[in-house]
Design an enzyme around this catalytic site. Structure first.
Site, PDB file in Angstrom:
ATOM      1  N   ARG A  74     -12.807  -1.739 -27.767  1.00 62.06           N
ATOM      2  CA  ARG A  74     -11.960  -2.498 -26.621  1.00 62.06           C
ATOM      3  C   ARG A  74     -11.875  -4.076 -26.829  1.00 62.06           C
ATOM      4  NH1 ARG A  74     -13.462  -3.369 -21.627  1.00 62.06           N
ATOM      5  NH2 ARG A  74     -14.601  -1.268 -21.451  1.00 62.06           N
ATOM      6  N   TYR A 133      14.807  -9.727 -20.900  1.00 61.98           N
ATOM      7  CA  TYR A 133      14.723  -8.299 -21.330  1.00 61.98           C
ATOM      8  C   TYR A 133      14.435  -7.601 -19.904  1.00 61.98           C
ATOM      9  CZ  TYR A 133      12.287  -4.104 -22.479  1.00 61.98           C
ATOM     10  OH  TYR A 133      11.772  -2.684 -22.536  1.00 61.98           O
ATOM     11  N   ASP A 182       9.371 -15.956 -25.285  1.00 62.03           N
ATOM     12  CA  ASP A 182       9.120 -14.700 -25.977  1.00 62.03           C
ATOM     13  C   ASP A 182       9.948 -14.775 -27.384  1.00 62.03           C
ATOM     14  OD1 ASP A 182       9.835 -12.202 -26.947  1.00 62.03           O
ATOM     15  OD2 ASP A 182       9.690 -11.246 -24.927  1.00 62.03           O
ATOM     16  N   LYS A 189       9.141  -4.746 -32.677  1.00 62.65           N
ATOM     17  CA  LYS A 189      10.296  -5.093 -33.125  1.00 62.65           C
ATOM     18  C   LYS A 189      10.564  -5.397 -34.678  1.00 62.65           C
ATOM     19  CE  LYS A 189      11.703  -3.729 -29.243  1.00 62.65           C
ATOM     20  NZ  LYS A 189      10.805  -3.761 -28.264  1.00 62.65           N
TER      21      LYS A 189
HETATM   22  C1  LIG Z   1      12.633  -9.383 -25.693  1.00 60.03           C
HETATM   23  C2  LIG Z   1      11.511  -8.372 -25.683  1.00 60.03           C
HETATM   24  N1  LIG Z   1      10.358  -8.543 -25.215  1.00 60.03           N
HETATM   25  C3  LIG Z   1       9.566  -7.804 -24.667  1.00 60.03           C
HETATM   26  C4  LIG Z   1       9.726  -6.364 -24.974  1.00 60.03           C
HETATM   27  C5  LIG Z   1       8.628  -5.352 -24.571  1.00 60.03           C
HETATM   28  O1  LIG Z   1       8.130  -4.774 -25.764  1.00 60.03           O
HETATM   29  P1  LIG Z   1       7.405  -3.495 -25.668  1.00 60.03           P
HETATM   30  O2  LIG Z   1       8.678  -2.211 -25.978  1.00 60.03           O
HETATM   31  O3  LIG Z   1       6.749  -3.450 -27.062  1.00 60.03           O
HETATM   32  O4  LIG Z   1       6.449  -3.250 -24.659  1.00 60.03           O
HETATM   33  C6  LIG Z   1      10.935  -6.150 -25.482  1.00 60.03           C
HETATM   34  C7  LIG Z   1      11.292  -4.755 -25.542  1.00 60.03           C
HETATM   35  O5  LIG Z   1      12.372  -4.389 -26.115  1.00 60.03           O
HETATM   36  C8  LIG Z   1      11.912  -7.244 -25.843  1.00 60.03           C
HETATM   37  O6  LIG Z   1      13.228  -6.874 -26.431  1.00 60.03           O
END
Ligand SMILES: Cc1ncc(COP(=O)(O)O)c(C=O)c1O
Length: 382
Positions: A52, A105, A177, A202
């Site tokens: 961890r 998001y 992000d 992604k």
């Molecule tokens: C722009 C963005 N940030 C964060 C996330 C969250 O990521 P995760 O689904 O890997 O938890 C997403 C998920 O679609 C996203 O599109």
């Protein structure tokens, strides 16, 4: 040569791991071990004691992520949301305030709106493509400005350098992000951001086969806070997840170029299409953020959003008729995906300031033959 003198693809392929001294393996092994033997109490052989806290496969991924973003420190998490949660908890205390985008998001909005507010965190919503809107949303207790660029799903573009100045002028930190752009197209730390966050699920992983997240920073104090929570709360990726993400990253640049080529052709094709009322793609000259995107991005990405002439039902029909584009949540994999944000990824924003238009469809353009993608779109809109 140090990592920062190397080109992007060289870093993507080599940073974080040299061939294994024991076996010569060119790829980092999947260290499937939760604990590590000690030579006498505290005598750690490679600096690892419990998985961890640290695992060599994860460490290789973390060093690679830092190199990709031209940052000093990288931390990997079990998901993008785990990374988001860690960034928020490391930087905010009860009574603090943050600014978030008006089309963040849905999961980010949900976490802040439903969870962090319970612990005394306040937030305001701003249009991140408009620096004045962000400036006006600041309060004396603002500690964080959170932006996505391009945003999910409306693909608005925030001027990272301008927002870094605004945040810093108010004593706040800027988080970007960078999931949609990836470090191949945009490196926010070099533009003044304090923290970069990713859903590595992604484009970085790139094959829709692993969920993960990351935080990258140049600030040793922030990194120490991330490391403390990463270990203390434990939302870490396992070694197989770390391996798959690293494996995906090796081809990031070539995949992104193909994503960008295909998306640009599809955006052009859809512009002026009888079934479409608006094509949203930062690479189009008419996109309001085009000039800023041109300034801070290498290319314009693989995501396109469109609004349908026929409203919500037409959007739902489009989503259910494609055959090469798979109707599914998520994005950034080699395969093309289509979704209705209002009913799927952004359902949590319904009734809020972040609610997305009902006639909106989001396309994650994959790296298939673009002729097949165009034909599929045509038959589905037909
Ligand atoms: C722009 C963005 N940030 C964060 C996330 C969250 O990521 P995760 O689904 O890997 O938890 C997403 C998920 O679609 C996203 O599109």
């Amino acid at each position: 040569m140090t990592d920062d003198q190397l080109g992007f693809s060289t870093r993507a392929i080599h940073a974080g791991f040299d061939p294994d001294p024991l076996t010569g393996a060119v790829n980092v092994p999947i260290y499937a071990s939760s604990t590590f033997a000690q030579d006498g109490v505290g005598g750690l052989r490679g600096g690892f004691e419990y998985a961890r806290t640290g695992n060599p496969t994860r460490t290789a991924l973390e060093a690679n992520l830092a190199a990709l973003e031209s940052g000093r420190y990288g931390r990997a998490f079990a998901s993008g949301m785990a990374a988001t949660d860690c960034a928020l908890r490391a930087t905010l205390r009860p009574g603090d305030h943050l600014v978030i985008p008006n089309d963040a998001y849905g999961g980010t909005f949900r976490l802040i709106d439903k969870v962090f507010t319970q612990w005394g965190i306040e937030y305001s919503v701003a249009k991140v493509s408009d620096p004045d809107s962000v400036r006006n949303a600041l309060r004396p207790n603002t500690k964080l400005v959170w932006v996505e660029t391009p945003t999910n799903p409306l693909l608005n573009i925030a001027d990272i350098a301008a927002l870094a100045d605004i945040a810093h002028g108010a004593g706040a930190k800027l988080v970007v992000d960078n999931t949609f752009a990836t470090p191949y197209l945009q490196q926010p730390l070099l533009l003044g951001a304090d923290i970069v966050t990713h859903s590595t699920t992604k484009y970085l992983g790139g094959h829709s086969d692993v969920v993960g997240g990351a935080l990258i920073t140049d600030d040793p104090e922030l990194d120490a806070a991330f490391a403390f929570l990463q270990n203390g709360a434990g939302a870490v990726p396992g070694p197989t997840d770390a391996f798959l993400t690293l494996r995906g990253i090796k081809t990031l640049a070539v995949r992104m170029d193909r994503h960008c080529d295909n998306a640009a052709m599809i955006a052009e094709h859809l512009t002026g299409h009888a079934a479409i009322s608006q094509v949203i793609y930062p690479g189009l000259g008419q996109h309001p953020g085009h000039a800023v995107a041109q300034k801070q991005m290498r290319r314009f990405g693989g995501m396109i959003s469109v609004r349908l002439q026929g409203g919500r039902q037409a959007a739902l029909d489009f989503c259910s008729r494609t055959k090469v584009f798979t109707l599914a949540e998520s994005l950034g994999g080699v395969e093309s995906l289509i979704e209705h944000p209002g009913a799927m990824t952004h359902a949590s924003t319904e009734g809020s300031e972040l609610e997305v238009p009902a006639d909106l469809v989001r396309l994650s353009v994959g790296i298939e033959d673009v002729s097949d993608l165009l034909a599929d779109i045509e038959q589905a809109l037909g």
